[in-house]
Scaffold this motif. Structure first.
Motif, short mmCIF file in Angstrom:
data_model
loop_
_atom_site.label_atom_id
_atom_site.label_comp_id
_atom_site.label_asym_id
_atom_site.label_seq_id
_atom_site.Cartn_x
_atom_site.Cartn_y
_atom_site.Cartn_z
N GLN A 89 11.23 17.01 -0.11
CA GLN A 89 9.89 17.54 -0.35
C GLN A 89 9.82 18.39 -1.61
N ARG A 90 10.95 18.85 -2.12
CA ARG A 90 10.94 19.62 -3.36
C ARG A 90 10.57 18.76 -4.56
N PHE A 91 10.78 17.45 -4.44
CA PHE A 91 10.59 16.56 -5.59
C PHE A 91 9.49 15.52 -5.38
N SER A 92 9.07 15.31 -4.15
CA SER A 92 8.10 14.24 -3.90
C SER A 92 7.26 14.58 -2.69
N ASP A 93 6.00 14.11 -2.70
CA ASP A 93 5.13 14.30 -1.53
C ASP A 93 5.16 13.08 -0.62
N THR A 94 6.05 12.10 -0.89
CA THR A 94 6.18 10.97 0.03
C THR A 94 6.90 11.41 1.29
N TRP A 95 6.54 10.77 2.42
CA TRP A 95 7.06 11.21 3.71
C TRP A 95 7.50 10.05 4.60
N HIS A 96 6.80 8.94 4.53
CA HIS A 96 7.10 7.78 5.37
C HIS A 96 7.76 6.70 4.50
N ARG A 97 8.62 5.88 5.13
CA ARG A 97 9.30 4.86 4.34
C ARG A 97 9.71 3.67 5.20
N VAL A 98 9.83 2.54 4.51
CA VAL A 98 10.38 1.32 5.12
C VAL A 98 11.35 0.72 4.12
N ASP A 143 0.83 -1.22 0.00
CA ASP A 143 0.00 0.00 0.00
C ASP A 143 0.86 1.26 0.00
N SER A 144 1.89 1.24 -0.84
CA SER A 144 2.81 2.38 -0.94
C SER A 144 2.62 3.09 -2.27
N GLN A 145 3.07 4.35 -2.33
CA GLN A 145 2.89 5.14 -3.54
C GLN A 145 4.16 5.21 -4.40
N ALA A 146 5.28 4.78 -3.87
CA ALA A 146 6.54 4.83 -4.62
C ALA A 146 7.50 3.80 -4.04
N ALA A 147 8.57 3.54 -4.80
CA ALA A 147 9.56 2.56 -4.34
C ALA A 147 10.91 2.85 -5.00
N THR A 148 11.96 2.47 -4.29
CA THR A 148 13.32 2.56 -4.85
C THR A 148 14.04 1.25 -4.59
N TYR A 149 14.96 0.94 -5.48
CA TYR A 149 15.83 -0.22 -5.28
C TYR A 149 17.27 0.26 -5.35
N CYS A 150 18.08 -0.14 -4.38
CA CYS A 150 19.48 0.30 -4.40
C CYS A 150 20.40 -0.81 -3.92
N GLY A 172 18.42 -3.86 -1.52
CA GLY A 172 17.01 -4.06 -1.23
C GLY A 172 16.11 -2.95 -1.74
N VAL A 173 14.86 -3.01 -1.30
CA VAL A 173 13.82 -2.10 -1.76
C VAL A 173 13.35 -1.23 -0.60
N THR A 174 13.13 0.03 -0.90
CA THR A 174 12.52 0.94 0.07
C THR A 174 11.17 1.40 -0.49
N VAL A 175 10.12 1.21 0.31
CA VAL A 175 8.78 1.64 -0.12
C VAL A 175 8.45 2.95 0.58
#
Length: 368
Positions: free
Chosen positions: A89-98, A9-16, A111-114
């Motif tokens: 916050q200049r580039f994204s409205d996401t605020w919480h992450r795991v 139930d996340s709006q974005a994700a990154t893999y690094c 791994g992945v960060t949601v």
């Protein structure tokens, strides 16, 4: 990443992938992929902001953990004043992450960060439990990917080594199909001078050579089948060009094959061309024995079987000059005879395709 974002139930994700093997204060991020983030921000993040990212710091500071919920290591008030979150916050409205991190090696963090927006709310305990389930899949996939990467790197390194060899190297399946051929072998078979490849099989033009190769192939197949000693068999292969015959060795390899391999290299064929003359790299001679450029050129000619007079003519110097240079070479290499010098240089230089096969070396030394 899109599926993982939906599953949590996340709006974005990154893999690094982070490599912490260096002592640099800036995290060495070797791979960085995103889903639903502004691509214009990625370069700025990697160049300037990754080193300030609290999640990156938490991952590196806690190598025994795998789940990193930002609320566990930074408060909402701290976020609001933190330079990284102000930039974010200049580039994204996401605020919480795991972040869900696997470690195939102690210094590799992958791994992945949601990410969730403020309106979507922070991650609750049941969300973290879902992330732990996701970790099981990420951990397994990361370890498999890491092993495959190692295998691919090893394969590439092996291929580079094979292509540096002065010999033609060919790998065959147990039934004789060609599954690998190095650069030298490609050049040898392309000339159709006694040996060629057609229909994925190695063929010899002369009937007697073809029969002998068939016998050696059968011997290798038998040794593989009964797990007997893996000895090497040898033969000569005639050449219509009139050049000296190729020296061909046939050796059985290990009989075990990878379960997912369509073809298995079971037999190696090595072809040596005694007429192949390649000048050694001059920089190698200079580095090993501190020879001058002129001395290196003379030594290289001598390694190619020339006597001193012919070598001098080839490089355009007088005979007396060549004698003077040879005396200097003897002194620098601690040798006294030309035959000892040639043998030393062939044994000392790295074994690459810049060198000549052993058969030519033996012939050269015998003529000195």
């Amino acid at each position: 990443m899109e599926k993982i974002a939906r599953a949590t139930d996340s709006q974005a994700a990154t893999y690094c992938v982070i490599d912490s093997s260096t002592d640099s204060e800036t995290p060495h991020i070797t791979t960085f992929l995103t889903h639903n983030f502004d691509p214009d921000a990625i370069g700025d993040y990697l160049d300037h902001m990754a080193s300030q990212d609290p999640t990156i710091h938490a991952i590196l500071a806690n190598p025994g953990d795998h789940i990193f919920h930002d609320s566990a290591y930074i408060s909402e008030a701290e976020k609001a004043a933190h330079p990284y979150y102000i930039w974010h916050q200049r580039f994204s409205d996401t605020w919480h992450r795991v972040a869900v991190i696997a470690r195939p090696q102690p210094h590799i963090h992958s791994g992945v960060t949601v990410h969730r927006t403020r309106s979507a709310g922070d991650y609750a305990p049941h969300d973290l439990e879902r992330c732990r389930k996701v970790f099981q899949h990420i951990d397994r996939a990361t370890h498999i990917s890491f092993r495959l990467g190692l295998l691919q790197s090893t394969q590439q390194a092996s291929e580079q080594i094979f292509n540096q060899s002065p010999f033609g190297i060919i790998f065959l399946t147990v039934d004789g199909k060609v599954v690998y051929i190095n650069d030298v072998a490609q050049k040898i078979t392309a000339t159709n001078d006694g040996v060629l490849i057609t229909d994925q099989k190695l063929h010899f033009l002369k009937k007697a050579d073809a029969q002998m190769f068939g016998q050696l192939l059968t011997q290798a197949q038998t040794k593989i089948a009964d797990h007997s000693a893996k000895s090497t068999s040898l033969m000569n292969a005639s050449r219509p060009s009139g050049k000296r015959p190729y020296a061909v060795s046939v050796s059985p390899l290990t009989a075990s094959a990878h379960s997912f391999a369509k073809y298995h290299a079971a037999i190696s064929v090595v072809i040596a061309d005694p007429d192949r003359q390649v000048m050694p790299a001059l920089e190698q001679l200079q580095a090993l024995y501190q020879l001058t450029n002129a001395e290196s050129k003379l030594a290289a000619e001598l390694m190619n079987g020339m006597d001193l007079k012919a070598a001098a003519e080839n490089i355009g110097i007088g005979y007396q000059t060549a004698r003077t240079q040879l005396t200097a070479i003897f002194k620098k290499t601690d040798t006294n005879r030309q035959s000892d010098l040639v043998k030393l240089l062939f044994n000392a230089l790295p074994f690459t395709k810049n060198e000549k096969p052993q058969q030519q070396l033996d012939s050269d030394i015998s003529r000195i």
